[in-house]
Design a protein around this motif. Sequence first.
Motif, mmCIF file in Angstrom:
data_model
loop_
_atom_site.group_PDB
_atom_site.id
_atom_site.type_symbol
_atom_site.label_atom_id
_atom_site.label_comp_id
_atom_site.label_asym_id
_atom_site.label_seq_id
_atom_site.Cartn_x
_atom_site.Cartn_y
_atom_site.Cartn_z
ATOM 1 N N GLN A 1 70.710 56.251 -95.128
ATOM 2 C CA GLN A 1 70.713 56.095 -93.672
ATOM 3 C C GLN A 1 69.920 57.217 -93.012
ATOM 4 O O GLN A 1 69.121 56.975 -92.093
ATOM 5 N N ALA A 2 70.118 58.448 -93.485
ATOM 6 C CA ALA A 2 69.406 59.584 -92.912
ATOM 7 C C ALA A 2 67.899 59.457 -93.130
ATOM 8 O O ALA A 2 67.098 59.738 -92.227
ATOM 9 N N ALA A 3 67.508 59.005 -94.327
ATOM 10 C CA ALA A 3 66.084 58.830 -94.612
ATOM 11 C C ALA A 3 65.476 57.760 -93.723
ATOM 12 O O ALA A 3 64.344 57.892 -93.234
ATOM 13 N N ASN A 4 66.228 56.693 -93.483
ATOM 14 C CA ASN A 4 65.748 55.609 -92.621
ATOM 15 C C ASN A 4 65.581 56.098 -91.183
ATOM 16 O O ASN A 4 64.615 55.753 -90.497
ATOM 17 N N VAL A 5 66.550 56.874 -90.700
ATOM 18 C CA VAL A 5 66.483 57.412 -89.338
ATOM 19 C C VAL A 5 65.256 58.318 -89.201
ATOM 20 O O VAL A 5 64.490 58.204 -88.226
ATOM 21 N N HIS A 6 65.055 59.202 -90.168
ATOM 22 C CA HIS A 6 63.917 60.114 -90.091
ATOM 23 C C HIS A 6 62.595 59.348 -90.158
ATOM 24 O O HIS A 6 61.639 59.675 -89.435
ATOM 25 N N HIS A 7 62.534 58.329 -91.005
ATOM 26 C CA HIS A 7 61.297 57.540 -91.131
ATOM 27 C C HIS A 7 60.930 56.900 -89.798
ATOM 28 O O HIS A 7 59.764 56.902 -89.390
ATOM 29 N N ARG A 8 61.939 56.371 -89.109
ATOM 30 C CA ARG A 8 61.664 55.723 -87.821
ATOM 31 C C ARG A 8 61.246 56.750 -86.775
ATOM 32 O O ARG A 8 60.271 56.542 -86.045
ATOM 33 N N LEU A 9 61.974 57.853 -86.691
ATOM 34 C CA LEU A 9 61.632 58.882 -85.706
ATOM 35 C C LEU A 9 60.251 59.466 -85.981
ATOM 36 O O LEU A 9 59.467 59.727 -85.057
ATOM 37 N N GLY B 1 71.495 45.252 -96.938
ATOM 38 C CA GLY B 1 72.460 46.324 -97.132
ATOM 39 C C GLY B 1 71.769 47.670 -97.030
ATOM 40 O O GLY B 1 71.095 47.940 -96.049
ATOM 41 N N TRP B 2 71.862 48.487 -98.069
ATOM 42 C CA TRP B 2 71.294 49.825 -98.015
ATOM 43 C C TRP B 2 70.736 50.190 -99.392
ATOM 44 O O TRP B 2 71.118 49.633 -100.418
ATOM 45 N N GLY B 3 69.824 51.160 -99.375
ATOM 46 C CA GLY B 3 69.312 51.754 -100.594
ATOM 47 C C GLY B 3 68.837 50.743 -101.625
ATOM 48 O O GLY B 3 68.081 49.816 -101.319
ATOM 49 N N PRO B 4 69.312 50.887 -102.862
ATOM 50 C CA PRO B 4 68.816 50.067 -103.964
ATOM 51 C C PRO B 4 69.525 48.719 -104.103
ATOM 52 O O PRO B 4 69.303 48.018 -105.092
ATOM 53 N N LEU B 5 70.358 48.346 -103.159
ATOM 54 C CA LEU B 5 71.128 47.106 -103.304
ATOM 55 C C LEU B 5 70.223 45.875 -103.235
ATOM 56 O O LEU B 5 69.114 45.914 -102.706
ATOM 57 N N ASP B 6 70.737 44.768 -103.748
ATOM 58 C CA ASP B 6 69.970 43.526 -103.859
ATOM 59 C C ASP B 6 70.244 42.643 -102.633
ATOM 60 O O ASP B 6 71.290 42.006 -102.536
ATOM 61 N N PHE B 7 69.274 42.589 -101.712
ATOM 62 C CA PHE B 7 69.462 41.854 -100.468
ATOM 63 C C PHE B 7 69.491 40.340 -100.686
ATOM 64 O O PHE B 7 69.903 39.592 -99.793
ATOM 65 N N SER B 8 69.061 39.863 -101.843
ATOM 66 C CA SER B 8 69.040 38.415 -102.076
ATOM 67 C C SER B 8 70.443 37.824 -102.091
ATOM 68 O O SER B 8 70.610 36.610 -101.927
ATOM 69 N N PHE B 9 71.454 38.672 -102.278
ATOM 70 C CA PHE B 9 72.834 38.181 -102.269
ATOM 71 C C PHE B 9 73.392 38.090 -100.845
ATOM 72 O O PHE B 9 74.571 37.788 -100.674
ATOM 73 N N GLY B 10 72.559 38.352 -99.841
ATOM 74 C CA GLY B 10 73.043 38.375 -98.464
ATOM 75 C C GLY B 10 72.919 37.070 -97.703
ATOM 76 O O GLY B 10 73.219 37.020 -96.512
ATOM 77 N N ARG C 1 69.121 64.826 -91.468
ATOM 78 C CA ARG C 1 70.138 64.582 -92.488
ATOM 79 C C ARG C 1 71.476 65.196 -92.076
ATOM 80 O O ARG C 1 72.531 64.533 -92.174
ATOM 81 N N ASN C 2 71.452 66.430 -91.612
ATOM 82 C CA ASN C 2 72.698 67.091 -91.215
ATOM 83 C C ASN C 2 73.356 66.379 -90.041
ATOM 84 O O ASN C 2 74.585 66.286 -89.965
#
Length: 334
Positions: A37-45, A186-195, A58-59
């Motif tokens: 989540q922190a990496a995603n937030v930083h990437h967008r900002l 979902g998040w990170g390495p999870l498999d979104f095809s199950f969504g 991150r903090n």
Amino acid sequence: MNPNPAPRTAPAAPPIVDAQVNLASLLAIPRSFVEHQAANVHHRLDAYGLGGRPDRVRNQVFSLYADDDADQLVAEMDEAGVDQAFLVAPDYSHAADCALSQPELAALHDRVNRRHPGRFHVFWGVDPRGGQDGIDLFERCVTEYGFAGMKLYPPCGYEPSDPRLYPYFERCAHYGIPVLTHTGPGWGPLDFSFGSPLLVDRAARDFPGVDFILGHGGVTHVDEAAYLCAHRPNVHLDISQFHSVLSADGWQTHVNRLFKAGISHKILFGTCWPSFRLSESLGGLLKEFSRGAPAVAGLREAERKMIMSGNSLRLLGRKSTEQRKSTEQRGGRP
């Protein structure tokens, strides 16, 4: 005639039920989830030139996950006027390293539930790979802890209609409690095809006595989710994460269109709070659903009330007598 009639009291406002909130604690959420989540937030900002130092972002994100007893969550609910909430406890144990074992996590949610009596309906997370131990723990969560429903998180690596889940569904049918399953990414390495919501169809067909709620179904895969809700009497959806919907018209127009699709009796208001504390306030989100606001424009008041609490309470009200007694004994709502 009574010369001093008692003053008329205004009818109590209908309750507001948030159909999906989480315990913002590193005891309940894997550290790798928060890192992503922190990496995603930083990437967008950073894309907008606002990223700054990654460690600061991150903090800031990690600071959101210290509410181990849900005191901050309940304070936010009080301020926003949310009376009750579905507190979901997904089983991440087969996809990430977790701080607590599943029995320890169940005990934590029981303590939170008893600390704030009447505010939460806990939906306990299961995984089809849990074997008999998982089934036994779910039974205990329902009969001893009085938990109100079951939570599935398929992106961890399974379909929500996996036959290994059928013993759980049989118990849900027996106790009259609903199943809330995650849909969408979902998040990170999870498999979104199950969504995909359509992966729920076989289970809904095989267990017509169990109510299935498509988590985030009003946000992602909306056409599929609405299709299932319209044609399966036991399928419902919640709109949690609505304020992050990918829509050029804005989320208010998006949900308003969904509300007018003829399935308002199947839609549950939800936020997925407190995932968005950095950018929103719970009270601010609730105001967007007050009578006459753009998100609910054109809805009859009866429909708005169904979405904001009536549909959730109706699903909870189907508990069996045995489960209802257990819940009352634990200090929760009947």
